[in-house]
Every structure is written in C-alpha cells, then in structure tokens.
Design a protein around this motif. Structure first.
Motif, PDB file in Angstrom:
ATOM      1  N   GLU A   3       0.852  -1.222  -0.235  1.00 59.21           N
ATOM      2  CA  GLU A   3       0.119  -0.144  -0.171  1.00 59.21           C
ATOM      3  C   GLU A   3       1.101   1.237   0.060  1.00 59.21           C
ATOM      4  O   GLU A   3       1.894   1.276   0.399  1.00 59.21           O
ATOM      5  CB  GLU A   3      -0.833  -0.062   1.158  1.00 59.21           C
ATOM      6  CG  GLU A   3      -1.860  -1.253   1.090  1.00 59.21           C
ATOM      7  CD  GLU A   3      -2.827  -1.051   2.623  1.00 59.21           C
ATOM      8  OE1 GLU A   3      -2.315  -0.477   3.653  1.00 59.21           O
ATOM      9  OE2 GLU A   3      -3.634  -2.209   2.546  1.00 59.21           O
ATOM     10  N   GLU A   4       0.335   2.200  -0.564  1.00 62.85           N
ATOM     11  CA  GLU A   4       1.156   3.547  -0.412  1.00 62.85           C
ATOM     12  C   GLU A   4       0.352   4.295   0.367  1.00 62.85           C
ATOM     13  O   GLU A   4      -0.997   4.429   0.602  1.00 62.85           O
ATOM     14  CB  GLU A   4       1.057   4.210  -1.799  1.00 62.85           C
ATOM     15  CG  GLU A   4       1.813   3.495  -2.843  1.00 62.85           C
ATOM     16  CD  GLU A   4       1.927   3.948  -4.406  1.00 62.85           C
ATOM     17  OE1 GLU A   4       1.058   5.080  -4.620  1.00 62.85           O
ATOM     18  OE2 GLU A   4       2.597   3.542  -5.211  1.00 62.85           O
ATOM     19  N   GLU A   5       1.144   5.289   1.028  1.00 65.50           N
ATOM     20  CA  GLU A   5       0.668   6.416   1.928  1.00 65.50           C
ATOM     21  C   GLU A   5       1.498   7.627   1.946  1.00 65.50           C
ATOM     22  O   GLU A   5       2.735   7.573   1.638  1.00 65.50           O
ATOM     23  CB  GLU A   5       0.595   5.799   3.549  1.00 65.50           C
ATOM     24  CG  GLU A   5       1.905   5.448   4.056  1.00 65.50           C
ATOM     25  CD  GLU A   5       1.572   4.943   5.310  1.00 65.50           C
ATOM     26  OE1 GLU A   5       0.702   4.760   5.971  1.00 65.50           O
ATOM     27  OE2 GLU A   5       2.799   4.752   6.187  1.00 65.50           O
ATOM     28  N   TYR A   6       1.029   8.978   2.086  1.00 69.45           N
ATOM     29  CA  TYR A   6       1.697   9.947   2.063  1.00 69.45           C
ATOM     30  C   TYR A   6       1.974  10.895   3.623  1.00 69.45           C
ATOM     31  O   TYR A   6       0.868  10.914   4.158  1.00 69.45           O
ATOM     32  CB  TYR A   6       0.996  10.894   1.195  1.00 69.45           C
ATOM     33  CG  TYR A   6       1.293  10.465  -0.178  1.00 69.45           C
ATOM     34  CD1 TYR A   6       2.365  10.899  -1.259  1.00 69.45           C
ATOM     35  CD2 TYR A   6       0.469   9.500  -0.913  1.00 69.45           C
ATOM     36  CE1 TYR A   6       2.436  10.383  -2.656  1.00 69.45           C
ATOM     37  CE2 TYR A   6       0.623   9.029  -2.192  1.00 69.45           C
ATOM     38  CZ  TYR A   6       1.401   9.528  -2.977  1.00 69.45           C
ATOM     39  OH  TYR A   6       1.451   9.034  -4.176  1.00 69.45           O
ATOM     40  N   SER A   7       2.914  11.147   3.827  1.00 72.04           N
ATOM     41  CA  SER A   7       3.422  11.949   4.849  1.00 72.04           C
ATOM     42  C   SER A   7       4.025  13.116   4.623  1.00 72.04           C
ATOM     43  O   SER A   7       5.264  12.784   4.070  1.00 72.04           O
ATOM     44  CB  SER A   7       3.905  10.955   5.960  1.00 72.04           C
ATOM     45  OG  SER A   7       4.215  11.852   7.074  1.00 72.04           O
ATOM     46  N   ASN A   8       3.712  14.530   4.866  1.00 66.93           N
ATOM     47  CA  ASN A   8       4.494  15.661   4.349  1.00 66.93           C
ATOM     48  C   ASN A   8       4.796  15.785   2.917  1.00 66.93           C
ATOM     49  O   ASN A   8       5.930  15.654   2.557  1.00 66.93           O
ATOM     50  CB  ASN A   8       5.645  15.766   5.374  1.00 66.93           C
ATOM     51  CG  ASN A   8       4.989  15.976   6.819  1.00 66.93           C
ATOM     52  OD1 ASN A   8       4.322  16.443   7.101  1.00 66.93           O
ATOM     53  ND2 ASN A   8       6.239  15.218   7.628  1.00 66.93           N
ATOM     54  N   SER A   9       3.880  15.197   2.269  1.00 66.01           N
ATOM     55  CA  SER A   9       3.864  15.107   0.902  1.00 66.01           C
ATOM     56  C   SER A   9       5.001  13.793   0.079  1.00 66.01           C
ATOM     57  O   SER A   9       5.409  14.012  -0.931  1.00 66.01           O
ATOM     58  CB  SER A   9       4.251  16.421   0.197  1.00 66.01           C
ATOM     59  OG  SER A   9       3.294  17.285   0.384  1.00 66.01           O
ATOM     60  N   ILE A  10       5.420  13.328   1.145  1.00 69.06           N
ATOM     61  CA  ILE A  10       6.287  12.148   0.762  1.00 69.06           C
ATOM     62  C   ILE A  10       5.672  10.752   0.774  1.00 69.06           C
ATOM     63  O   ILE A  10       4.822  10.401   1.553  1.00 69.06           O
ATOM     64  CB  ILE A  10       7.411  11.860   1.840  1.00 69.06           C
ATOM     65  CG1 ILE A  10       8.322  13.310   2.002  1.00 69.06           C
ATOM     66  CG2 ILE A  10       8.315  10.849   1.462  1.00 69.06           C
ATOM     67  CD1 ILE A  10       9.413  13.591   2.944  1.00 69.06           C
ATOM     68  N   ARG A  11       5.936  10.090  -0.353  1.00 67.83           N
ATOM     69  CA  ARG A  11       5.275   8.988  -0.513  1.00 67.83           C
ATOM     70  C   ARG A  11       5.881   7.900   0.257  1.00 67.83           C
ATOM     71  O   ARG A  11       7.299   7.743   0.153  1.00 67.83           O
ATOM     72  CB  ARG A  11       5.113   8.569  -2.146  1.00 67.83           C
ATOM     73  CG  ARG A  11       4.513   7.176  -2.227  1.00 67.83           C
ATOM     74  CD  ARG A  11       4.065   6.834  -3.804  1.00 67.83           C
ATOM     75  NE  ARG A  11       5.402   6.679  -4.461  1.00 67.83           N
ATOM     76  CZ  ARG A  11       6.073   5.495  -4.510  1.00 67.83           C
ATOM     77  NH1 ARG A  11       5.410   4.532  -4.229  1.00 67.83           N
ATOM     78  NH2 ARG A  11       7.125   5.310  -5.144  1.00 67.83           N
ATOM     79  N   HIS A  12       5.330   6.866   1.042  1.00 63.36           N
ATOM     80  CA  HIS A  12       5.740   5.647   1.761  1.00 63.36           C
ATOM     81  C   HIS A  12       5.194   4.526   1.234  1.00 63.36           C
ATOM     82  O   HIS A  12       4.050   4.381   0.762  1.00 63.36           O
ATOM     83  CB  HIS A  12       5.710   5.853   3.275  1.00 63.36           C
ATOM     84  CG  HIS A  12       6.361   7.045   3.622  1.00 63.36           C
ATOM     85  ND1 HIS A  12       7.825   7.182   4.132  1.00 63.36           N
ATOM     86  CD2 HIS A  12       5.983   8.395   4.026  1.00 63.36           C
ATOM     87  CE1 HIS A  12       7.975   8.380   4.260  1.00 63.36           C
ATOM     88  NE2 HIS A  12       6.855   9.361   4.353  1.00 63.36           N
TER      89      HIS A  12
END
Length: 231
Positions: free
Chosen positions: A84-93
């Motif tokens: 899965e993909e998630e974003y934190s502070n516009s950074i993709r993780h």
C-alpha cells in the motif's frame, strides 16, 4: 539485574496468531516457509516497521536475502500480501499489508464450515431415511423418499421432522399425508423448536382425552371431532 532482563524480554511483546492458520495453511495454498515469512512480516508490522527490507527479513530467518525477496514477490502474486502507498508531508511511503492473508483465512474458514454443515446435513438425511423405514417397517417408496426430501428442502429441521413422525405414531396415523399436515400446521404457527413441537402435541392429546371422557352425550350434540391440526 535479572528482573531488568526479564522486563526487557517482556517488552519485546507478543504476536497473536490464529490457530486456524496452523491447521489449514496447506488448504490455503501456503507452505511452511511462506507461513514463517508471513509471521515474521506480522511481527515487523506490530513493531512499527511497515516495510522491512529483504535483508532485514533474512537476518531473522534461515534464508538468503534473494530467497526472502522471491518469497515476498510470490506471496504478493498469490494474493496474501499487498503493498500500500501512504503520504506523509507530501512524501510517498510504501507499507506491507497482510489483510489479504486474513481475508483468505476467513474465506477458507467459511468454506470449511459449509463443507462441515453439508456433511452433517447428509448424515441427518441418511438418519431420517433409516428412522422412517424403521417406524414403517419397510423400505420407503420412491414417492415417500421424494416427499421426505421435499420436507428437508423446505427448511424443516431434521429434529422437527422426527417430532412430526413421533406425533403420527402416537396418534396412530402413521402415513406421510398426516405427517405432511403436521409439518404444514407447525410451520404456519411458527413452530421451530422441539419444545414448541412438544407443546403442540401435548395440547392435542389433552384435548383428545377430554373429548373421550365426554362420551356419547358430547357426540349427541353433534360437535365436530377436534383435530389439533386445524385448531
């Protein structure tokens, strides 16, 4: 000092593993190596590492990094792991998810449950035929077998059918037409349990005894014969 070590060990935490997985991983299409890798992945996730590298996985296992990578890819292809993909502070993780594993476990559990229920239903069916043939003292005719099958298809529980058979025996009217009327009346009156069926039968017999005690005088009044099936 020893207490501190034990405390540190307890802080490592535990993981919860459904026993169903151990009993049915083969039926789910998994082997022992894949199950262990999935458990290691669950451990990493619970410890806050959502995307462990193959080298981190290999450090815990007896496989090489390339073997861990291959197994992860294979489990993704087989639908046991998602990325899965998630974003934190516009950074993709990216992170692993083993939700698909639990979905497959649920599907396997429901399939196993249905198979068990089907096997039990088949056993109940065989038992019903045997009980009816014993009470009738002969093999059932094709029509009677079809009628018995129809009752079961109409969602009459085997125990309710047996109770209706018992009522016909007690009433001295051992025939399929009478049993069918009993089941029809019970269904109409919402009888679904053995206790309810027993209660209906007892009411009928009490009323029948009362009619017999009334004797000829009651008959002279031309009161219609009480039929518990038509109450």
């Amino acid at each position: 000092m020893i207490k501190n070590k034990i405390f540190a060990w307890l802080k490592e935490g535990t993981i919860t593993i459904p026993s169903f997985l151990f009993s049915n991983y083969k039926a789910m299409g998994l082997n022992e190596q894949e199950v262990m890798l999935l458990l290691q992945l669950q451990s990493f996730l619970e410890m806050g590492n959502a995307f462990p590298t193959p080298s981190q996985m290999a450090a815990r296992m007896t496989f090489q990094e390339s073997e861990c990578l291959f197994m992860i890819q294979r489990l993704i292809q087989k639908g046991f792991i998602d990325i899965e993909e998630e974003y934190s502070n516009s950074i993709r993780h990216e992170r692993y998810s083993i939700d698909p594993l639990y979905e497959k476990m649920i599907d396997c559990f429901l399939k196993t449950l249905n198979q068990t229920e089907s096997a039990q239903a088949a056993a109940d069916n065989d038992s019903l035929y045997t009980i009816f043939e014993k009470e009738f003292g002969r093999p059932l005719s094709p029509f009677e077998c079809e009628t018995l099958a129809m009752w079961m298809e109409e969602d009459h529980h085997p125990d309710i059918i047996k109770a209706a058979l018992r009522e016909s025996v007690i009433s001295g009217k051992l025939n399929f037409r009478y049993i069918d009327r009993i089941l029809f009346e019970w269904k109409k009156n919402g009888v679904k349990t053995l206790e309810q069926a027993k209660s209906h039968g007892e009411k009928f017999r009490v009323h029948q005894k009362r009619d017999k005690k009334a004797g000829p005088a009651a008959a002279a009044k031309e009161v219609p014969f009480y039929n518990w099936l038509e109450q």
